[in-house]
Scaffold this active site. Sequence first.
Site, PDB file in Angstrom:
ATOM      1  N   HIS A   1      32.618 -20.864  46.715  1.00  0.00           N
ATOM      2  CA  HIS A   1      34.004 -20.421  46.586  1.00  0.00           C
ATOM      3  C   HIS A   1      34.798 -21.385  45.704  1.00  0.00           C
ATOM      4  O   HIS A   1      35.629 -20.963  44.890  1.00  0.00           O
ATOM      5  CB  HIS A   1      34.654 -20.306  47.963  1.00  0.00           C
ATOM      6  CG  HIS A   1      34.004 -19.283  48.849  1.00  0.00           C
ATOM      7  ND1 HIS A   1      34.008 -17.937  48.543  1.00  0.00           N
ATOM      8  CD2 HIS A   1      33.327 -19.405  50.014  1.00  0.00           C
ATOM      9  CE1 HIS A   1      33.361 -17.270  49.489  1.00  0.00           C
ATOM     10  NE2 HIS A   1      32.945 -18.138  50.390  1.00  0.00           N
TER      11      HIS A   1
ATOM     12  N   LEU B   1      51.156 -10.836  32.132  1.00  0.00           N
ATOM     13  CA  LEU B   1      50.122 -10.254  32.997  1.00  0.00           C
ATOM     14  C   LEU B   1      50.611 -10.288  34.427  1.00  0.00           C
ATOM     15  O   LEU B   1      51.189 -11.282  34.876  1.00  0.00           O
ATOM     16  CB  LEU B   1      48.813 -11.054  32.889  1.00  0.00           C
ATOM     17  CG  LEU B   1      47.668 -10.628  33.817  1.00  0.00           C
ATOM     18  CD1 LEU B   1      47.053  -9.308  33.342  1.00  0.00           C
ATOM     19  CD2 LEU B   1      46.579 -11.710  33.897  1.00  0.00           C
TER      20      LEU B   1
ATOM     21  N   ASP C   1      32.231 -11.078  43.929  1.00  0.00           N
ATOM     22  CA  ASP C   1      31.132 -11.214  44.882  1.00  0.00           C
ATOM     23  C   ASP C   1      30.082 -12.188  44.355  1.00  0.00           C
ATOM     24  O   ASP C   1      29.846 -12.287  43.147  1.00  0.00           O
ATOM     25  CB  ASP C   1      30.488  -9.842  45.118  1.00  0.00           C
ATOM     26  CG  ASP C   1      29.550  -9.837  46.305  1.00  0.00           C
ATOM     27  OD1 ASP C   1      29.730 -10.676  47.212  1.00  0.00           O
ATOM     28  OD2 ASP C   1      28.626  -9.009  46.316  1.00  0.00           O
TER      29      ASP C   1
END
Length: 249
Positions: free
Chosen positions: A41, A135, A24
Site C-alpha cells: 500500500h 482535475l 488492485d
Amino acid sequence: MSSETLERIRLGGGVPRHVAVIMDGNGRWAVQRGMPRHAGHRHGMSAVREAVEGAREAGVEILTLFAFSTENWQRPSTEIGALMALLRLYAEKERRELRKQGVEVHVLGALDRLDEGTRKAVDAIVDGTRGGDALRLNLMISYSGREELLRAMRSIARDAVAGDVDPEAIDEDAVERKLFTAGLPDPDLLIRTSGEFRISNFLLWQLAYTEIHVSPVLWPEFTREDLFQAVLDYQGRERRFGRVTAGEG
C-alpha cells in the site's frame, strides 16, 4: 515513450472525461517480495501520483480512485491501522502539490467510520485543494456500491413518506441526486489493475455503460504510461449505449 503515447492520444479522438480506477494488487505485490502487505500500500502511493499526473496530461477531467472499501474494514486491525496511517500521510504530503497542480480533491464514502485523526487529514486535503480546476480527484474511502444504493433508496423513501416526492415521479435523475457522485457524469472508462475481472462492488449504478480496461499490472507498478495505454484502448472502442452501430440495421 510517454510523450509519444500522449501524441497518439491527442490524435486518437475523444479523451474519456471521467476515468475510474480499481487499484488492485498492493498486497500481492508485497507478498511476492516477502514484504508485509502494508508495504504494498505504501509503494502504491507513487502509483496514485502517476495516475493523477497522467490524467492531467491526457486531458481527463475527473479521476475516481477506489482507495478503501467498506469490506476492507474486515481486514486485520494492523493492516487497517497501516492503511489509515497511509491515508493521513498522503493527505498531509500531497496536499500542497495537488493544489499547485490545480487538482481539487473530494473524499466520498461513509466517512463517519474514520478515526478522528484520519478524518481531520481528509478534511484538510479537501479544504486545501478546493477550487482546483485542472482535475477533480475523487478518493472513494469506506465505500460500497450496494450501500450507496441502499442509502439513496432510504433517502428517497423518506422523502416519499414525508410527501415531498411522488413515487410515480421517481426516475434515474432522482436516484443520481442521492448518490455520492451526484452532479458528476458517469465514468467513461474503468481501469482495473492486477488482471482481475471484477468490479468489486464499485460504482454499481454509475458503471452501467462504462468501457472496462483490465491491466495485468499490479498497482504499485502502475505508471502514467499504463494509464495512457488504457486511454488509447478506450479510443479504439465504439460506445453504443445499447444501440446498434450504423449499418447493422
